[in-house]
Design an enzyme around this catalytic site. Structure first.
Site, PDB file in Angstrom:
ATOM      1  N   ARG A   1      56.163 -12.093  56.182  1.00 25.23           N
ATOM      2  CA  ARG A   1      56.570 -10.977  55.313  1.00 25.23           C
ATOM      3  C   ARG A   1      57.493 -10.037  56.081  1.00 25.23           C
ATOM      4  NH1 ARG A   1      51.599  -7.778  53.082  1.00 25.23           N
ATOM      5  NH2 ARG A   1      51.225  -9.618  51.813  1.00 25.23           N
TER       6      ARG A   1
ATOM      7  N   ARG B   1      52.020   0.201  56.365  1.00 25.50           N
ATOM      8  CA  ARG B   1      52.760  -0.941  55.810  1.00 25.50           C
ATOM      9  C   ARG B   1      54.154  -0.520  55.343  1.00 25.50           C
ATOM     10  NH1 ARG B   1      49.518  -5.244  54.063  1.00 25.50           N
ATOM     11  NH2 ARG B   1      47.766  -5.485  55.478  1.00 25.50           N
TER      12      ARG B   1
ATOM     13  N   LYS C   1      44.587  -1.504  56.477  1.00 29.70           N
ATOM     14  CA  LYS C   1      45.964  -1.218  56.087  1.00 29.70           C
ATOM     15  C   LYS C   1      46.120   0.201  55.536  1.00 29.70           C
ATOM     16  CE  LYS C   1      45.366  -4.598  52.911  1.00 29.70           C
ATOM     17  NZ  LYS C   1      45.586  -5.522  51.799  1.00 29.70           N
TER      18      LYS C   1
ATOM     19  N   LYS D   1      49.020   2.469  53.097  1.00 35.43           N
ATOM     20  CA  LYS D   1      50.234   2.308  52.293  1.00 35.43           C
ATOM     21  C   LYS D   1      50.776   3.647  51.810  1.00 35.43           C
ATOM     22  CE  LYS D   1      48.921  -2.283  50.789  1.00 35.43           C
ATOM     23  NZ  LYS D   1      48.549  -3.149  49.658  1.00 35.43           N
TER      24      LYS D   1
ATOM     25  N   CYS E   1      51.021 -11.852  40.964  1.00 40.58           N
ATOM     26  CA  CYS E   1      50.938 -12.079  42.413  1.00 40.58           C
ATOM     27  C   CYS E   1      51.099 -13.579  42.688  1.00 40.58           C
ATOM     28  CB  CYS E   1      49.598 -11.582  42.931  1.00 40.58           C
ATOM     29  SG  CYS E   1      48.234 -12.649  42.438  1.00 40.58           S
TER      30      CYS E   1
ATOM     31  N   CYS F   1      47.739 -18.340  48.492  1.00 41.08           N
ATOM     32  CA  CYS F   1      46.821 -17.257  48.851  1.00 41.08           C
ATOM     33  C   CYS F   1      45.398 -17.780  49.037  1.00 41.08           C
ATOM     34  CB  CYS F   1      46.836 -16.174  47.772  1.00 41.08           C
ATOM     35  SG  CYS F   1      45.681 -14.856  48.166  1.00 41.08           S
TER      36      CYS F   1
ATOM     37  N   CYS G   1      42.911 -12.627  41.698  1.00 40.47           N
ATOM     38  CA  CYS G   1      41.603 -12.124  42.135  1.00 40.47           C
ATOM     39  C   CYS G   1      41.638 -10.601  41.984  1.00 40.47           C
ATOM     40  CB  CYS G   1      41.327 -12.544  43.595  1.00 40.47           C
ATOM     41  SG  CYS G   1      42.064 -11.471  44.829  1.00 40.47           S
TER      42      CYS G   1
ATOM     43  N   CYS H   1      46.982  -7.118  43.924  1.00 41.30           N
ATOM     44  CA  CYS H   1      48.308  -7.167  44.559  1.00 41.30           C
ATOM     45  C   CYS H   1      49.476  -6.908  43.606  1.00 41.30           C
ATOM     46  CB  CYS H   1      48.492  -8.503  45.272  1.00 41.30           C
ATOM     47  SG  CYS H   1      47.300  -8.721  46.600  1.00 41.30           S
TER      48      CYS H   1
HETATM   49 FE1  SRM Z   1      48.055  -7.952  48.625  1.00 46.31          FE
HETATM   50  C1  SRM Z   1      45.737  -9.491  50.544  1.00 46.31           C
HETATM   51  C2  SRM Z   1      49.945 -10.692  48.565  1.00 46.31           C
HETATM   52  C3  SRM Z   1      50.631  -6.110  47.444  1.00 46.31           C
HETATM   53  C4  SRM Z   1      45.858  -5.457  47.808  1.00 46.31           C
HETATM   54  N1  SRM Z   1      47.895  -9.758  49.479  1.00 46.31           N
HETATM   55  C5  SRM Z   1      46.884 -10.197  50.270  1.00 46.31           C
HETATM   56  C6  SRM Z   1      47.213 -11.568  50.888  1.00 46.31           C
HETATM   57  C7  SRM Z   1      47.896 -11.331  52.185  1.00 46.31           C
HETATM   58  C8  SRM Z   1      46.022 -12.552  50.993  1.00 46.31           C
HETATM   59  C9  SRM Z   1      45.244 -12.568  52.267  1.00 46.31           C
HETATM   60  O1  SRM Z   1      44.829 -11.513  52.772  1.00 46.31           O
HETATM   61  O2  SRM Z   1      44.990 -13.670  52.747  1.00 46.31           O
HETATM   62  C10 SRM Z   1      48.207 -12.079  49.803  1.00 46.31           C
HETATM   63  C11 SRM Z   1      49.219 -13.139  50.253  1.00 46.31           C
HETATM   64  C12 SRM Z   1      49.453 -14.120  49.120  1.00 46.31           C
HETATM   65  C13 SRM Z   1      50.555 -15.056  49.344  1.00 46.31           C
HETATM   66  O3  SRM Z   1      50.291 -16.273  49.372  1.00 46.31           O
HETATM   67  O4  SRM Z   1      51.694 -14.654  49.446  1.00 46.31           O
HETATM   68  C14 SRM Z   1      48.747 -10.779  49.251  1.00 46.31           C
HETATM   69  N2  SRM Z   1      49.975  -8.315  48.220  1.00 46.31           N
HETATM   70  C15 SRM Z   1      50.549  -9.547  48.160  1.00 46.31           C
HETATM   71  C16 SRM Z   1      51.935  -9.482  47.561  1.00 46.31           C
HETATM   72  C17 SRM Z   1      52.901 -10.493  48.150  1.00 46.31           C
HETATM   73  C18 SRM Z   1      51.805  -9.649  46.046  1.00 46.31           C
HETATM   74  C19 SRM Z   1      53.084  -9.765  45.260  1.00 46.31           C
HETATM   75  O5  SRM Z   1      52.979 -10.260  44.121  1.00 46.31           O
HETATM   76  O6  SRM Z   1      54.141  -9.368  45.689  1.00 46.31           O
HETATM   77  C20 SRM Z   1      52.274  -8.009  47.862  1.00 46.31           C
HETATM   78  C21 SRM Z   1      52.891  -7.811  49.217  1.00 46.31           C
HETATM   79  C22 SRM Z   1      53.298  -6.402  49.428  1.00 46.31           C
HETATM   80  C23 SRM Z   1      54.084  -6.138  50.682  1.00 46.31           C
HETATM   81  O7  SRM Z   1      55.260  -6.448  50.722  1.00 46.31           O
HETATM   82  O8  SRM Z   1      53.507  -5.573  51.603  1.00 46.31           O
HETATM   83  C24 SRM Z   1      50.877  -7.398  47.853  1.00 46.31           C
HETATM   84  N3  SRM Z   1      48.246  -6.080  47.850  1.00 46.31           N
HETATM   85  C25 SRM Z   1      49.375  -5.558  47.307  1.00 46.31           C
HETATM   86  C26 SRM Z   1      49.054  -4.394  46.538  1.00 46.31           C
HETATM   87  C27 SRM Z   1      50.020  -3.574  45.729  1.00 46.31           C
HETATM   88  C28 SRM Z   1      50.693  -2.507  46.552  1.00 46.31           C
HETATM   89  O9  SRM Z   1      50.426  -2.346  47.740  1.00 46.31           O
HETATM   90  O10 SRM Z   1      51.508  -1.783  45.980  1.00 46.31           O
HETATM   91  C29 SRM Z   1      47.682  -4.213  46.630  1.00 46.31           C
HETATM   92  C30 SRM Z   1      46.845  -3.109  45.902  1.00 46.31           C
HETATM   93  C31 SRM Z   1      46.970  -1.786  46.559  1.00 46.31           C
HETATM   94  C32 SRM Z   1      45.948  -1.622  47.646  1.00 46.31           C
HETATM   95  O11 SRM Z   1      46.227  -2.015  48.770  1.00 46.31           O
HETATM   96  O12 SRM Z   1      44.842  -1.129  47.350  1.00 46.31           O
HETATM   97  C33 SRM Z   1      47.182  -5.276  47.459  1.00 46.31           C
HETATM   98  N4  SRM Z   1      46.146  -7.531  49.135  1.00 46.31           N
HETATM   99  C34 SRM Z   1      45.408  -6.488  48.636  1.00 46.31           C
HETATM  100  C35 SRM Z   1      44.052  -6.616  49.109  1.00 46.31           C
HETATM  101  C36 SRM Z   1      42.869  -5.649  48.782  1.00 46.31           C
HETATM  102  C37 SRM Z   1      42.775  -4.573  49.801  1.00 46.31           C
HETATM  103  C38 SRM Z   1      41.534  -3.731  49.618  1.00 46.31           C
HETATM  104  O13 SRM Z   1      41.594  -2.531  49.881  1.00 46.31           O
HETATM  105  O14 SRM Z   1      40.507  -4.253  49.250  1.00 46.31           O
HETATM  106  C39 SRM Z   1      44.007  -7.794  49.894  1.00 46.31           C
HETATM  107  C40 SRM Z   1      42.779  -8.373  50.626  1.00 46.31           C
HETATM  108  C41 SRM Z   1      42.635  -7.817  51.973  1.00 46.31           C
HETATM  109  O15 SRM Z   1      43.376  -6.981  52.454  1.00 46.31           O
HETATM  110  O16 SRM Z   1      41.641  -8.231  52.604  1.00 46.31           O
HETATM  111  C42 SRM Z   1      45.339  -8.340  49.880  1.00 46.31           C
HETATM  112 FE1  SF4 Z   2      45.876 -13.317  46.522  1.00 47.24          FE
HETATM  113 FE2  SF4 Z   2      44.269 -11.847  45.065  1.00 47.24          FE
HETATM  114 FE3  SF4 Z   2      46.434 -10.762  46.138  1.00 47.24          FE
HETATM  115 FE4  SF4 Z   2      46.706 -12.443  44.141  1.00 47.24          FE
HETATM  116  S1  SF4 Z   2      45.652 -10.466  44.039  1.00 47.24           S
HETATM  117  S2  SF4 Z   2      47.883 -12.485  46.064  1.00 47.24           S
HETATM  118  S3  SF4 Z   2      45.062 -13.857  44.509  1.00 47.24           S
HETATM  119  S4  SF4 Z   2      44.730 -11.549  47.255  1.00 47.24           S
END
Ligand code: SRM
Ligand code: SF4
Length: 572
Positions: free
Chosen positions: A68, A138, A205, A207, A426, A432, A471, A475
């Protein structure tokens, strides 16, 4: 915290020698994957170890990597875009670039032996991946519009300033990936000390997003720390600060929740980046380091309350924190099509389905974008809605751009209406590791069906935010949308309704465990009642909120079934 055992990730960070671990040794070894501790350290370098879940056979995994980028405000030059396009062609598994919901690029399916070369070449193009993931600040989001106004300029400036102030200082990144060279604009001088983060970095993390009242595309209420510059008489008066937003939660676990940020107050524009740094420092010092499920700022704020948090902030700040200023109703802008910048130039927004820039037999956006970057040399900006803006162009260049899009069959603007326009999914399967259900791959057919159902009721042009995630982690920011589908298990989703375009209200659970094939049938009663009984211009989310919920401000949404008791209400 003192009596609680630190989590395994904390130990891994502590022992990583400022994010070095044994990454270098494993990179040059025959091992097919990295061990637990290196996997944690790698994230800080912008790298996720993944496996192709379509090819999982029992315990056998087909390992590959996701990289990323860190691109504050989503901005890059045409040359940088061309370098990213080229890297995607040479190193990703399907020649695609994936625009993320936080204005970055993801590269999927990188094989281990090409990991180092891919990152080195990104750095050669002055694009960093350091701190794109991991327990650090981030990628900082900002309104993507390249408009020439004091507020928009401040917005862009703040994204860069915050990114620079909160970049890790470890020398590990450049040692491992680019032979010790230091290059990218928003980085700290490399050092073996981490003066701000220390050896264990943040508990989790963090943000930050910078919105504008007229453009909340960054979903500012969902950020750990959100900034909203307030304009009075054409000038920036103050910058509002929100704290404690976040979306990740776990199904049926009431102690996890999505939360909207709470107003902290307002600061002078020149103090805004330092205000964010102070908020991060409070999280660093007091966030939960024992249980990662509760290690986000939102949980600390719920535990402390805003009064205590504010007192701690004021104690650390060397500048004034004043009252929060009402920003008025927020709006969502996506800037698709042709727009004026205000400096005589133009920018053009192109919708990208779920952020996946890929050529298919039907349309060739990847080739089109490459030609636009190569021939017209625009500034390129990735949007929080997974789309792309091409900026700093003349009117003639805009016409050339439109011709290139047409030539490559890129979906015309007039076919991207209401529900499709604001849709996001997502990646989920197969990359993922946390996905419980499909998202990016199954969403297009769901959008088609919903679009047809709305067209039958004459509602196809109504703007609706529609989002899907594999899930409950959130994201694609599902819980602030009018409608969202959140994966429970293969082909089964929880359906949420009641957020809105402004992004300032959380949805509620509307139907639980709905099969994908039954989603439209489940939503039809709501669509029909909206068509029949809405007030003039009332959006779907507002209609649902008015009629079917108790009207209390929804700033917290827990993972418990009990707290989401609006099930079947529309059907009855
Ligand atoms: Fe996310 C984890 C993809 C924005 C909340 N996110 C992941 C992971 C890295 C899975 C992992 O930990 O193994 C995913 C990778 C999937 C893949 O195959 O690419 C993933 N997140 C994404 C992206 C690519 C989704 C998208 O459709 O674009 C976004 C990348 C953003 C970036 O450039 O940095 C992405 N993730 C978000 C957002 C939205 C935002 O930040 O605006 C959220 C919700 C906001 C928040 O953080 O509360 C988000 N991602 C999570 C979480 C839950 C965190 C938590 O507090 O519980 C995880 C799981 C974790 O961190 O353990 C996660
Ligand atoms: Fe993976 Fe869940 Fe984030 Fe979708 S919402 S990219 S399934 S961690």
């Amino acid at each position: 915290m003192a009596d609680k055992k630190e989590s395994k990730v904390e130990t891994a960070k502590r022992q990583s020698n400022q994010l070095r671990g044994t990454i270098e040794q494993t990179l040059v070894s025959d091992a097919v994957c990295f061990d637990h501790d290196d996997i944690q350290a790698l994230k800080f370098h912008g790298v996720y170890q993944q496996d192709d879940r379509d090819r999982r056979a029992g315990r056998d995994k087909h390992y590959m990597f996701m990289i990323r980028t860190k691109t504050p405000g989503g901005r890059m030059t045409a040359e940088q875009y061309l370098a990213m396009d080229d890297l995607a062609r040479r190193y990703t598994w399907n020649n695609s670039l994936r625009i993320t919901t936080r204005q970055a690029f993801q590269f999927h399916g990188i094989i281990k032996k090409e990991l180092r070369q891919t990152i080195k070449e990104m750095n050669d193009a002055l694009v960093s991946t350091l701190a794109a993931c991991g327990d650090v600040e981030r990628n900082v989001m900002a309104s993507p519009a390249p408009i020439d106004s004091p507020a928009h300029r401040l917005n862009r400036h703040l994204a860069d300033e915050i990114a620079a102030k909160l970049a890790p200082a470890t020398g590990a990144y450049h040692e491992i990936w680019s032979d010790g060279e230091k290059q990218v604009r928003h980085e700290q001088p490399t050092d073996n000390e981490e003066p701000f983060y220390g050896e264990v970095y943040l508990p989790r993390k963090f943000k930050t997003g910078v919105a504008l009242p007229e453009d909340n595309s960054v979903d500012v209420f969902t950020q750990d720390c959100g900034l909203v510059p307030i304009i009075r008489d054409g000038q920036i008066a103050r910058v509002n600060v929100l704290v404690g937003g976040g979306l990740g939660m776990t199904h049926r676990k009431a102690d996890t929740f999505a939360r909207l940020g709470s107003p902290l107050g307002s600061v002078a524009p020149e103090d805004a980046a330092d205000a964010v740094k102070i908020v991060v420092s409070i999280f660093r010092d007091h966030g939960n380091r024992a249980d990662r499920r509760h290690a986000r700022l939102k949980y600390l704020i719920e535990e402390w309350g805003m009064e205590k948090f504010k007192a701690e902030f004021v104690d650390r700040a060397e500048f004034a924190l004043s009252e929060w200023i009402d920003p008025g109703p927020m709006q969502l802008r996506d800037y698709l099509g042709r727009n004026e910048q205000g400096d005589g130039k133009f920018f053009y927004g192109v919708w990208v389905e779920n952020g996946r820039v890929i050529d298919t037999p039907q349309a060739r956006p990847k080739t089109a974008f490459r030609r636009i970057a190569a021939e017209l040399k625009p500034t390129v900006i990735l949007t929080p809605g997974q789309s792309i803006l091409f900026a700093d162009m003349t009117a003639d260049q805009i016409e050339q751009l439109q011709a290139i899009l047409k030539e490559h069959n890129v979906r015309a603007l007039d076919t991207i209406k209401g529900v499709r326009r604001y849709s996001m999914a997502c990646p989920a399967l197969p990359t993922c590791g946390l996905a419980l259900a499909e998202s990016e791959r199954s969403f297009p057919s769901v959008v088609d069906e919903i679009e047809r159902a709305l067209a039958d009721l004459g509602l196809e042009d109504e703007p609706i935010t529609l989002r899907m995630t594999g899930c409950p982690n959130g994201c694609a920011r599902p819980y602030t949308a009018d409608i969202a589908f959140v994966g429970r298990k293969p082909e089964v989703y929880d359906v949420y309704v009641g957020g809105r375009l402004a992004g300032d209200r959380l949805a509620v659970l509307y139907a639980e465990q709905v099969k994908q094939s039954e989603i439209v049938a489940k939503l039809s009663p709501l669509f029909k009642s909206w068509a029949a009984d809405r007030l003039p211009d009332e959006t779907l989310g507002d209609f649902f909120d008015r009629l079917y919920t108790d009207g209390r401000p929804r700033t917290i949404l827990t993972g418990s079934k009990e707290d989401q008791a609006y099930l079947k209400v529309v059907e009855s």
